[in-house]
Design an enzyme around this catalytic site. Structure first.
Site, mmCIF file in Angstrom:
data_model
loop_
_atom_site.group_PDB
_atom_site.id
_atom_site.type_symbol
_atom_site.label_atom_id
_atom_site.label_comp_id
_atom_site.label_asym_id
_atom_site.label_seq_id
_atom_site.Cartn_x
_atom_site.Cartn_y
_atom_site.Cartn_z
ATOM 1 N N LYS A 10 0.944 -1.205 -0.128
ATOM 2 C CA LYS A 10 -0.123 -0.099 -0.058
ATOM 3 C C LYS A 10 0.819 1.263 -0.086
ATOM 4 O O LYS A 10 1.995 1.148 0.173
ATOM 5 C CB LYS A 10 -0.926 -0.161 1.205
ATOM 6 C CG LYS A 10 -1.948 -1.124 1.258
ATOM 7 C CD LYS A 10 -2.897 -1.054 2.354
ATOM 8 C CE LYS A 10 -3.830 -2.448 2.114
ATOM 9 N NZ LYS A 10 -4.747 -2.295 3.310
ATOM 10 N N TYR A 50 -12.240 -2.780 -3.456
ATOM 11 C CA TYR A 50 -12.943 -3.003 -2.150
ATOM 12 C C TYR A 50 -14.353 -2.934 -2.276
ATOM 13 O O TYR A 50 -15.208 -2.396 -1.191
ATOM 14 C CB TYR A 50 -12.420 -1.717 -1.605
ATOM 15 C CG TYR A 50 -10.834 -1.688 -0.968
ATOM 16 C CD1 TYR A 50 -10.412 -2.782 -0.136
ATOM 17 C CD2 TYR A 50 -10.026 -1.021 -1.397
ATOM 18 C CE1 TYR A 50 -9.345 -2.960 0.376
ATOM 19 C CE2 TYR A 50 -8.667 -1.197 -0.587
ATOM 20 C CZ TYR A 50 -8.442 -2.199 0.060
ATOM 21 O OH TYR A 50 -7.095 -2.212 0.470
ATOM 22 N N ASN A 117 -1.921 -0.287 6.910
ATOM 23 C CA ASN A 117 -1.555 -1.852 7.493
ATOM 24 C C ASN A 117 -0.508 -2.297 6.321
ATOM 25 O O ASN A 117 -0.532 -3.475 6.375
ATOM 26 C CB ASN A 117 -2.621 -2.381 7.926
ATOM 27 C CG ASN A 117 -3.569 -2.855 6.769
ATOM 28 O OD1 ASN A 117 -3.449 -2.327 5.604
ATOM 29 N ND2 ASN A 117 -4.632 -3.389 7.194
ATOM 30 N N HIS A 120 -2.133 -5.435 0.900
ATOM 31 C CA HIS A 120 -3.321 -6.319 0.813
ATOM 32 C C HIS A 120 -2.918 -7.570 0.430
ATOM 33 O O HIS A 120 -1.965 -7.762 -0.284
ATOM 34 C CB HIS A 120 -4.133 -5.662 -0.065
ATOM 35 C CG HIS A 120 -5.182 -6.295 -0.575
ATOM 36 N ND1 HIS A 120 -6.313 -6.400 0.094
ATOM 37 C CD2 HIS A 120 -5.165 -7.227 -1.758
ATOM 38 C CE1 HIS A 120 -7.028 -7.447 -0.671
ATOM 39 N NE2 HIS A 120 -6.253 -7.616 -1.841
ATOM 40 N N GLU A 131 -9.841 -10.246 -7.981
ATOM 41 C CA GLU A 131 -9.010 -9.124 -8.121
ATOM 42 C C GLU A 131 -7.588 -9.060 -8.882
ATOM 43 O O GLU A 131 -7.528 -7.970 -9.431
ATOM 44 C CB GLU A 131 -8.259 -9.026 -6.476
ATOM 45 C CG GLU A 131 -9.266 -8.631 -5.354
ATOM 46 C CD GLU A 131 -8.635 -9.115 -3.981
ATOM 47 O OE1 GLU A 131 -7.516 -9.341 -3.695
ATOM 48 O OE2 GLU A 131 -9.473 -8.996 -3.035
HETATM 49 P P1 DAT Z 1 -7.640 -7.277 5.128
HETATM 50 O O1 DAT Z 1 -7.037 -6.119 4.593
HETATM 51 O O2 DAT Z 1 -6.873 -7.574 6.420
HETATM 52 O O3 DAT Z 1 -8.293 -8.299 4.412
HETATM 53 P P2 DAT Z 1 -10.248 -6.085 5.272
HETATM 54 O O4 DAT Z 1 -10.701 -6.658 3.733
HETATM 55 O O5 DAT Z 1 -11.226 -6.358 6.763
HETATM 56 O O6 DAT Z 1 -8.745 -6.316 5.923
HETATM 57 O O7 DAT Z 1 -10.324 -4.522 5.160
HETATM 58 C C1 DAT Z 1 -9.683 -3.973 4.026
HETATM 59 C C2 DAT Z 1 -9.019 -2.634 4.454
HETATM 60 O O8 DAT Z 1 -9.723 -1.810 5.002
HETATM 61 C C3 DAT Z 1 -7.879 -2.993 5.533
HETATM 62 O O9 DAT Z 1 -6.624 -3.618 5.146
HETATM 63 C C4 DAT Z 1 -7.842 -1.756 6.395
HETATM 64 C C5 DAT Z 1 -9.126 -1.170 6.223
HETATM 65 N N1 DAT Z 1 -9.933 -1.287 7.428
HETATM 66 C C6 DAT Z 1 -10.764 -2.645 7.769
HETATM 67 N N2 DAT Z 1 -11.216 -2.225 8.841
HETATM 68 C C7 DAT Z 1 -11.085 -1.257 9.092
HETATM 69 C C8 DAT Z 1 -11.442 -0.212 10.203
HETATM 70 N N3 DAT Z 1 -12.363 -0.864 11.158
HETATM 71 N N4 DAT Z 1 -11.219 1.288 10.168
HETATM 72 C C9 DAT Z 1 -10.304 1.632 9.405
HETATM 73 N N5 DAT Z 1 -9.948 0.814 8.043
HETATM 74 C C10 DAT Z 1 -10.115 -0.403 8.143
HETATM 75 MG MG MG Z 2 -9.722 -7.850 2.767
#
Ligand code: DAT
Ligand code: MG
Length: 139
Positions: A10, A50, A117, A120, A131
């Site tokens: 990212k 997303y 974080n 991805h 994707e």
């Molecule tokens: P991952 O990337 O572990 O698959 P995800 O698909 O649940 O996680 O979410 C996609 C991204 O969105 C994640 O990498 C960071 C952001 N994100 C997820 N939950 C969040 C939250 N509660 N607040 C802010 N950003 C969040």
């Molecule tokens: Mg995810």
């Protein structure tokens, strides 16, 4: 079982110069890079990527963040690599991601909670196929 997954370093990871570190962990584990691209994604691409999160409070900030600068996207191949890379990446929230994982070792909670974080990784075979088609349509 040989699989392919989509991994993205990212904007925070690219900005901090961590592309090499992420690639090193992927290759050290025995996975293979199929193709890579350094690009600044547009909002439309990110909204598709997303789509499952549309309507959630973090959706807009997430799309804005992900389009804020270059990302390093790659298709990674290997035995059970979809779950395997998720394991290398660690939990979504860097604060609780285990030591030894990319997010646990390198994620900095104080930058901004959760969103920054670093990486991805696709979460299932269906997500990986969807994707990869978005990011690398010619594959
Ligand atoms: P991952 O990337 O572990 O698959 P995800 O698909 O649940 O996680 O979410 C996609 C991204 O969105 C994640 O990498 C960071 C952001 N994100 C997820 N939950 C969040 C939250 N509660 N607040 C802010 N950003 C969040
Ligand atoms: Mg995810």
């Amino acid at each position: 079982m040989t699989e392919r997954t989509l991994v993205i370093v990212k904007p925070d990871g690219v900005e901090r110069g961590l592309v090499g570190e992420v690639v090193k962990r992927i290759e050290s584990k025995g996975y293979r890079l199929v193709t890579v691209d350094l690009l600044t994604p547009d909002r439309a691409t990110l909204e598709r990527h997303y789509a499952e999160h549309e309507g959630k409070p973090f959706f807009r900030p997430l799309v804005e963040f992900m389009s804020s600068g270059p990302v390093f996207a790659m298709v990674v191949e290997g035995d059970r690599v979809i779950a395997g890379f998720r394991s290398l990446a660690g939990a979504t929230d860097p604060t609780v991601a285990a030591p030894g994982t990319i997010r646990g070792d390198l994620g900095r909670e104080w930058d901004a909670p959760v969103m920054r974080n670093l990486v991805h990784g696709s979460d299932s075979e269906a997500s990986a196929a969807r994707e990869i088609a978005i990011w690398f349509p010619s594959l």
